[in-house]
Design a protein around this motif. Structure first.
Motif, PDB file in Angstrom:
ATOM      1  N   PRO A 164       0.840  -1.201   0.000  1.00  7.03           N
ATOM      2  CA  PRO A 164       0.000   0.000   0.000  1.00  7.03           C
ATOM      3  C   PRO A 164       0.873   1.249   0.000  1.00  7.03           C
ATOM      4  O   PRO A 164       1.922   1.279   0.637  1.00  7.03           O
ATOM      5  CB  PRO A 164      -0.810  -0.119   1.286  1.00  7.03           C
TER       6      PRO A 164
ATOM      7  N   PHE B   2      -3.637  -2.012   7.728  1.00  6.22           N
ATOM      8  CA  PHE B   2      -2.695  -0.978   8.151  1.00  6.22           C
ATOM      9  C   PHE B   2      -2.024  -1.270   9.481  1.00  6.22           C
ATOM     10  O   PHE B   2      -1.240  -0.470   9.973  1.00  6.22           O
ATOM     11  CB  PHE B   2      -3.406   0.378   8.169  1.00  6.22           C
TER      12      PHE B   2
ATOM     13  N   VAL C  79      -7.382   2.221  -1.003  1.00  2.00           N
ATOM     14  CA  VAL C  79      -5.930   2.152  -0.935  1.00  2.00           C
ATOM     15  C   VAL C  79      -5.325   2.304  -2.325  1.00  2.00           C
ATOM     16  O   VAL C  79      -5.682   1.583  -3.252  1.00  2.00           O
ATOM     17  CB  VAL C  79      -5.480   0.803  -0.326  1.00  2.00           C
TER      18      VAL C  79
ATOM     19  N   TRP D 168      -2.129   1.591  -4.393  1.00  2.00           N
ATOM     20  CA  TRP D 168      -1.032   0.641  -4.290  1.00  2.00           C
ATOM     21  C   TRP D 168       0.204   1.186  -4.997  1.00  2.00           C
ATOM     22  O   TRP D 168       0.092   1.830  -6.040  1.00  2.00           O
ATOM     23  CB  TRP D 168      -1.444  -0.703  -4.894  1.00  2.00           C
TER      24      TRP D 168
ATOM     25  N   TRP E 239      -2.864   9.059   6.815  1.00  5.77           N
ATOM     26  CA  TRP E 239      -4.296   9.168   6.538  1.00  5.77           C
ATOM     27  C   TRP E 239      -4.994   9.998   7.616  1.00  5.77           C
ATOM     28  O   TRP E 239      -5.847  10.829   7.310  1.00  5.77           O
ATOM     29  CB  TRP E 239      -4.945   7.802   6.402  1.00  5.77           C
TER      30      TRP E 239
ATOM     31  N   TYR F  49     -11.396   1.584   3.452  1.00  6.90           N
ATOM     32  CA  TYR F  49     -10.412   2.579   3.038  1.00  6.90           C
ATOM     33  C   TYR F  49      -9.983   2.283   1.604  1.00  6.90           C
ATOM     34  O   TYR F  49      -9.655   1.147   1.273  1.00  6.90           O
ATOM     35  CB  TYR F  49      -9.203   2.539   3.977  1.00  6.90           C
TER      36      TYR F  49
ATOM     37  N   SER G  17      -6.834   1.219  -7.485  1.00  7.21           N
ATOM     38  CA  SER G  17      -6.955   1.228  -6.028  1.00  7.21           C
ATOM     39  C   SER G  17      -8.088   0.307  -5.617  1.00  7.21           C
ATOM     40  O   SER G  17      -8.986   0.012  -6.405  1.00  7.21           O
ATOM     41  CB  SER G  17      -7.228   2.654  -5.535  1.00  7.21           C
TER      42      SER G  17
ATOM     43  N   LYS H 161      -0.794   4.643  -0.033  1.00 12.75           N
ATOM     44  CA  LYS H 161      -1.514   5.605   0.807  1.00 12.75           C
ATOM     45  C   LYS H 161      -3.002   5.313   0.760  1.00 12.75           C
ATOM     46  O   LYS H 161      -3.489   4.602  -0.115  1.00 12.75           O
ATOM     47  CB  LYS H 161      -1.242   7.041   0.364  1.00 12.75           C
ATOM     48  N   ILE H 162      -3.687   5.882   1.720  1.00 11.54           N
ATOM     49  CA  ILE H 162      -5.157   5.825   1.755  1.00 11.54           C
ATOM     50  C   ILE H 162      -5.647   7.101   1.082  1.00 11.54           C
ATOM     51  O   ILE H 162      -5.180   8.197   1.409  1.00 11.54           O
ATOM     52  CB  ILE H 162      -5.682   5.742   3.201  1.00 11.54           C
TER      53      ILE H 162
ATOM     54  N   GLU I 249     -10.217  -1.588   1.236  1.00 11.74           N
ATOM     55  CA  GLU I 249      -9.639  -2.535   2.186  1.00 11.74           C
ATOM     56  C   GLU I 249     -10.099  -2.199   3.601  1.00 11.74           C
ATOM     57  O   GLU I 249     -10.459  -1.061   3.897  1.00 11.74           O
ATOM     58  CB  GLU I 249      -8.109  -2.488   2.132  1.00 11.74           C
TER      59      GLU I 249
END
Length: 139
Positions: A40, A76, A58, A60, A86, A56, A68, A42-43, A71
């Motif tokens: 991952p 996390f 995500v 990748w 996030w 969320y 994305s 970032k969110i 998830e």
């Protein structure tokens, strides 16, 4: 000898094949599961389901944003830096310093991409089939 309709159809497929050749990515590279491990990055969004679960979106690493996926929080547990980033981003959004992702626009873009990929696959399949039929008819 092939019929005029068959020849017109094959010409259509070949003419539109140029659009496919302009793609920078092959269809195989567009598949979600490319056999590589993408951690991952970032969110980019959060939603709450009707049952109260929070999901969320995500982004990748080394994957396009449109790949994305939604998830659960447990992803996390091993990525505290992504979770922390996030939480900071959510606060910025709450303070009006950052704009949240337009989830409806994102979903439409993903759907449009899936439809385009399906159409490209169908076009390629039909083109191959037409060439096989023509080669059989010509021999």
């Amino acid at each position: 000898m092939a019929s005029d309709n068959t020849l017109i159809y094959l010409q259509y497929l070949e003419a539109h094949d140029e659009d496919l050749q302009d793609d920078n990515e092959s269809l195989a590279s567009l598949e979600t599961d490319d056999g590589e491990d993408h951690p991952p990055e970032k969110i980019i969004a959060e939603i709450e389901a009707k049952n109260g679960n929070i999901w969320y979106l995500v982004k990748w690493k080394d994957c396009p944003v449109l790949r994305s996926s939604w998830e659960g929080r447990e992803l996390f547990n091993d990525c505290p830096e992504i979770w922390g980033a996030w939480l900071i981003e959510k606060q910025k959004q709450a303070d009006g310093k950052s704009k949240p992702l337009d989830i409806a626009a994102f979903n439409k873009a993903v759907l449009d991409l899936e439809v385009a990929e399906s159409q490209r696959r169908t076009l390629r399949r039909l083109r191959r089939k037409a060439k096989r039929v023509l080669s059989t008819v010509e021999t």
